[in-house]
Design a protein around this motif. Structure first.
Motif, PDB file in Angstrom:
ATOM      1  N   SER A   1       0.830  -1.198   0.000  1.00  0.00           N
ATOM      2  CA  SER A   1       0.000   0.000   0.000  1.00  0.00           C
ATOM      3  C   SER A   1       0.869   1.255   0.000  1.00  0.00           C
ATOM      4  CB  SER A   1      -0.916   0.007   1.224  1.00  0.00           C
ATOM      5  OG  SER A   1      -1.630   1.221   1.309  1.00  0.00           O
ATOM      6  N   LEU A   2       0.410   2.274  -0.750  1.00  0.00           N
ATOM      7  CA  LEU A   2       1.104   3.557  -0.777  1.00  0.00           C
ATOM      8  C   LEU A   2       0.620   4.487   0.323  1.00  0.00           C
ATOM      9  CD1 LEU A   2       1.101   4.295  -4.622  1.00  0.00           C
ATOM     10  CD2 LEU A   2       2.960   3.372  -3.253  1.00  0.00           C
ATOM     11  N   GLU A   3      -0.419   4.090   1.021  1.00  0.00           N
ATOM     12  CA  GLU A   3      -0.997   4.945   2.044  1.00  0.00           C
ATOM     13  C   GLU A   3      -0.046   5.094   3.223  1.00  0.00           C
ATOM     14  OE1 GLU A   3      -5.034   5.245   4.828  1.00  0.00           O
ATOM     15  OE2 GLU A   3      -4.761   3.593   3.395  1.00  0.00           O
ATOM     16  N   GLY A   4       0.141   6.335   3.631  1.00  0.00           N
ATOM     17  CA  GLY A   4       0.986   6.607   4.787  1.00  0.00           C
ATOM     18  C   GLY A   4       2.472   6.543   4.508  1.00  0.00           C
ATOM     19  N   THR A   5       2.864   6.466   3.239  1.00  0.00           N
ATOM     20  CA  THR A   5       4.286   6.413   2.879  1.00  0.00           C
ATOM     21  C   THR A   5       4.693   7.729   2.233  1.00  0.00           C
ATOM     22  OG1 THR A   5       3.776   5.424   0.726  1.00  0.00           O
ATOM     23  CG2 THR A   5       4.230   3.928   2.550  1.00  0.00           C
ATOM     24  N   PRO A   6       5.940   8.165   2.411  1.00  0.00           N
ATOM     25  CA  PRO A   6       6.381   9.425   1.791  1.00  0.00           C
ATOM     26  C   PRO A   6       6.420   9.311   0.272  1.00  0.00           C
ATOM     27  CG  PRO A   6       8.211   8.299   2.897  1.00  0.00           C
ATOM     28  CD  PRO A   6       6.974   7.556   3.252  1.00  0.00           C
ATOM     29  N   LEU A   7       6.266  10.457  -0.389  1.00  0.00           N
ATOM     30  CA  LEU A   7       6.229  10.480  -1.852  1.00  0.00           C
ATOM     31  C   LEU A   7       7.520   9.940  -2.461  1.00  0.00           C
ATOM     32  CD1 LEU A   7       4.571  13.987  -2.429  1.00  0.00           C
ATOM     33  CD2 LEU A   7       3.516  11.729  -2.656  1.00  0.00           C
TER      34      LEU A   7
END
Length: 434
Positions: free
Chosen positions: A185-191
């Motif tokens: 998941s990309l949620e909650g991860t830095p760009l």
């Protein structure tokens, strides 16, 4: 060559701050030093303005101090050259600030003339002035020197916190089951991590597609081979009803044995392919003790033929989440493995019981056990250990491990001293009705 990104960032930022701090400190020190010198010159002028209208007694000592800390000295020269050689030489100088040598050391002096023609000199040794200026400059940059370690600590915390998502992501990957190929998941991860995570997800998709292709091939191949193997077995059974010479009878027996082993291998391959299929979203609650009773009932005849005492040592009602077919496959493979390695007159004891929040399936046999070097390897597909039997396929324990892990359980093998091998399977306990 490996290196630490965190260490590089910390060292790079630390060197940048230290070098910038040193440059700024030197400039600040020099600026504060010059300001302190100018301040002391201003003090000389202020004292001179006071002394311009105040004549000291003629019998005052030559170095009468007027400021103990600044060590400023005032000397009356009178209205004509007199006194020591140093005092007379001052009459050759014009009014203002000068640096002269007195008492064999450099002095900073202010020479002034009163309206009545008398002159006086106010002075400080340059050593005292430099000492005062250095102390003042040091106190100016002292807060920055004290702040530098705090900045280093802040940098270390910021760098650690900035790289924490990478460590967390690595921990999530390590905690996954070997067959879990779901997307990250990309949620909650830095760009900054999104391209990296996207690349990992694409790699997981390719691995998933490759594994699916392999599973389909194994399942299709095993399924297609079942028909000819079944036909060969039937023909061999039909042929065994006819009168054959002893030599042909022996060859027919070998053919039937080989057909049975091949059929068993195909069944194991199909079971392995089924165990690799995606897990159902919600597995039913199944009675493990009931599955164990049914499997033991099926193996009673086989155990009797081999002269092995098969039975339950302990059995308690216990429910786990999982398909009955999957749990049955686990028990069948473990029992088959135990009976195959237990000599005539031996024992195979089964236990199903609760232990805290776990349900334990335990199978003990009185066989020779497994060499310690093979205890972990035997769970790999087609690995039969250093003491293989003719009937084994090397897939049974691999199927057991995959099914158990899919059901969030664990399986271990251990050699029991003076007894044999113990297989222990642990499942999360599910209360009946939940």
């Amino acid at each position: 060559m490996t290196y630490s990104l965190r260490g590089r960032l910390f060292i790079g930022l630390a060197l940048l701050i230290v070098s910038t701090g040193l440059g700024a400190g030197l400039v600040g020190f020099r600026w504060a030093f010059d300001e302190a010198i100018e301040t002391q010159d201003t003090i000389l002028h202020q004292i001179g303005a006071i002394a311009l209208n105040t004549r000291l007694p003629s019998d005052a000592p030559i170095n009468a101090g007027v400021d103990a800390e600044a060590r400023v000295f005032v000397e009356e020269l009178g209205d004509r050259p007199s006194g020591s050689t140093d005092a007379r030489s001052l009459w050759t100088l014009k009014d203002g600030l000068h640096i002269v040598s007195r008492d064999n050391q450099p002095w900073r002096i202010l020479l002034r003339t009163r309206p009545d023609g008398s002159r006086f000199v106010i002075g400080q040794t340059t050593a005292i002035r430099d000492e005062i200026a250095r102390d003042s400059a040091f106190h100016t940059i002292l807060p920055f020197l004290a702040l530098a370690p705090c900045l280093m600590l802040v940098i270390a915390i910021v760098v650690w916190q900035s790289l924490r998502p990478m460590i967390k992501l690595a921990g999530q990957l390590d905690a996954r089951r070997s067959d879990d190929l779901g997307k990250l998941s990309l949620e909650g991860t830095p760009l900054e991590l999104h391209p990296f995570i996207a690349s990992i997800n694409r790699l997981l998709e390719r691995i998933h597609a490759m594994m699916e292709q392999q599973r389909r091939f194994v399942a299709d191949a095993a399924h297609e081979l079942r028909t000819p193997i079944t036909a060969i077995s039937l023909q061999a059974e039909n042929l065994s009803q006819t009168e054959l010479p002893p030599d042909s009878r022996d060859r027919l027996t070998a053919l039937k044995s080989g057909a049975r082993r091949t059929a068993h291998l195909l069944e194991q391959l199909l079971a392995l392919a089924r165990s690799d299929m995606d897990r159902m979203p919600e597995a039913p609650v199944t009675s493990l003790d009931r599955c164990a009773k049914e499997v033991v009932a099926d193996f009673i005849a086989t155990a009797s033929d081999r002269g092995v005492d098969l039975g339950f040592e302990i059995i308690e009602p216990a429910a786990v989440k999982g398909e009955a077919a999957m749990l049955t496959s686990v028990i069948q493979n473990l029992l088959d493995n135990a009976l195959r390695h237990t000599r005539q007159g031996g024992r195979v004891d089964i236990g199903v019981y609760r232990e805290g929040a776990k349900v334990i399936l335990q199978i003990d046999d009185t066989g020779p056990g497994i060499p310690p070097c093979d205890l972990e390897r035997v769970f790999e597909p087609f690995v039969r250990g250093s003491r293989p039997t003719e009937e084994g396929t090397g897939l049974g324990l691999s199927i057991v491990k995959r099914i158990v892990e899919r059901l969030n359980g664990s399986v271990t093998l251990e050699n029991v001293p003076k007894s044999g091998l113990r297989a222990t399977v642990s499942f999360p306990l599910v209360e009946q009705g939940s």
